[in-house]
Design a protein around this motif. Structure first.
Motif, PDB file in Angstrom:
ATOM      1  N   ASP A  87      14.535  47.078  32.808  1.00  0.00           N
ATOM      2  CA  ASP A  87      15.687  46.576  33.561  1.00  0.00           C
ATOM      3  C   ASP A  87      16.963  47.060  32.888  1.00  0.00           C
ATOM      4  OD1 ASP A  87      17.499  45.246  35.098  1.00  0.00           O
ATOM      5  OD2 ASP A  87      16.650  43.249  34.814  1.00  0.00           O
ATOM      6  N   LYS A 114      18.850  46.638  44.116  1.00  0.00           N
ATOM      7  CA  LYS A 114      18.686  45.247  43.696  1.00  0.00           C
ATOM      8  C   LYS A 114      19.400  44.281  44.628  1.00  0.00           C
ATOM      9  CE  LYS A 114      19.110  42.264  39.625  1.00  0.00           C
ATOM     10  NZ  LYS A 114      19.455  42.237  38.177  1.00  0.00           N
ATOM     11  N   GLN A 144      14.054  45.504  42.384  1.00  0.00           N
ATOM     12  CA  GLN A 144      14.680  44.799  41.270  1.00  0.00           C
ATOM     13  C   GLN A 144      15.717  45.672  40.558  1.00  0.00           C
ATOM     14  OE1 GLN A 144      13.968  41.463  40.655  1.00  0.00           O
ATOM     15  NE2 GLN A 144      12.913  41.794  42.609  1.00  0.00           N
ATOM     16  N   GLY A 145      15.974  46.853  41.109  1.00  0.00           N
ATOM     17  CA  GLY A 145      16.949  47.744  40.498  1.00  0.00           C
ATOM     18  C   GLY A 145      16.435  48.435  39.256  1.00  0.00           C
TER      19      GLY A 145
END
Length: 328
Positions: A87, A114, A144-145
């Motif tokens: 992330d 996201k 979720q990016g």
């Protein structure tokens, strides 16, 4: 897995204008998400242009050529090291990125995915971290990016192995294993033909005329690809039949996204195809737009009753026709 909606996004770049192309990307991500799509596929080299107006003569360059190339490099996208499967948006590195910095475009791509809870397959022109080398690259970004990838050797990033024809003047080639800086650190080369796991199924694909390289396709079949992303600049009427053939050959869903400009340069032709080669949506000609279709990768098991070209027990013929090894 439950059925999901996927989208092929047919749009044109704001050529050589990275900022305006990013604004347009963000808007079309919102539109694709509004259709209920879980995955959106964008065209080849969307950020920030396919160089259709390329005009060089062998052995001669002009100041105009050099000014154009500078503009092309400046409108390309840098990808930071160490972003595979993590992330990055939550890291200090991402927090330090401000508008206009070298990784701002990459951060905005991740944010678009996201914020819209949308998996994205996106064609970019990638720039080397040092110098001015360019690659035609496709990114796979999760909802979720996160740049998809399970480890440092399998990134959600594919660089075109061999640019086609005059593309070689401005784009560098690559390799199925991507040594780059990883070799200097003693880490194994990265997989430049990735198939990554998602909540929808296993996603992978190649770019434009790489589709006509049989062993390159087969390498991904052997990795169990179920959803094939096919960003392209090819808008000929023969493109959709090629996608139908490949969908049947690989027994997978194919989502192909092209760009419309004008009827001289590119008419589009985006299409979504099921594993039997049946067109679910498109082709879309001469306008920007979003094609959608509902797919279920569990259906692929039934489709393989007919044929499974990479199945070790029947159609692959890897042992009696020739010896084959997937290196990555």
């Amino acid at each position: 897995m439950a059925p999901v909606t996927v989208a092929a996004v047919q749009i044109a770049s704001v050529a050589y204008d990275l900022e305006q192309s990013l604004v347009k990307l963000e808007e079309y991500c919102r539109q694709a998400a509004a259709t209920g799509a879980r995955l959106a596929v964008f065209p080849e080299a969307y950020l920030s242009a396919y160089p259709r107006h390329l005009d060089f003569r062998i052995g001669a360059r002009t100041e105009e050529n050099r000014a154009w190339y500078r503009r092309y490099v400046e409108s390309s996208v840098k990808i930071p090291d160490g972003v595979e499967g993590v992330d990055w948006l939550a890291t200090d590195a991402a927090g330090a990125v401000e508008a206009g910095s070298e990784f701002d475009a990459f951060k905005r791509i991740l944010m678009a995915a996201k914020e819209n809870k949308l998996n994205i397959s996106l064609g970019i022109i990638e720039r080397s971290l040092l110098g001015a080398t360019l690659w035609c690259t496709n990114l796979l970004v999760s909802d979720q990016g996160i740049l998809l990838g399970g480890d440092a050797r399998r990134l959600g990033k594919h660089r075109k192995l061999t640019p086609t024809a005059a593309e070689r003047v401005v784009w560098s080639g690559s390799s199925a294993t991507n040594p780059s800086a990883f070799l200097d650190s003693g880490v194994a080369p990265t997989d430049n033909l990735p198939v990554v796991s998602t909540s929808m199924g296993r996603v992978g694909g190649v770019i434009c005329w790489e589709h006509f390289v049989p062993l390159q396709r087969y390498a991904l079949y052997r990795k169990g690809v179920e959803i094939w992303t096919a960003p392209t600049a090819d808008s000929r009427p023969t493109w959709a039949p090629a996608m139908q053939f490949i969908a049947q050959e690989g027994r997978m869903f194919v989502i192909s996204a092209g760009e419309p400009e004008d009827e001289v340069w590119s008419r589009g032709g985006s299409v979504i195809v099921n594993p039997l080669g049946e067109i679910l949506a498109g082709p879309l000609w001469d306008s920007e737009g979003i094609l959608t279709a509902e797919i279920d990768t569990d259906d692929i098991l039934g489709f393989k009753l007919d044929m499974d070209c990479a199945g070790s027990a029947h159609y692959s013929r890897e042992h009696d026709v020739f010896r084959f090894e997937v290196r990555t």
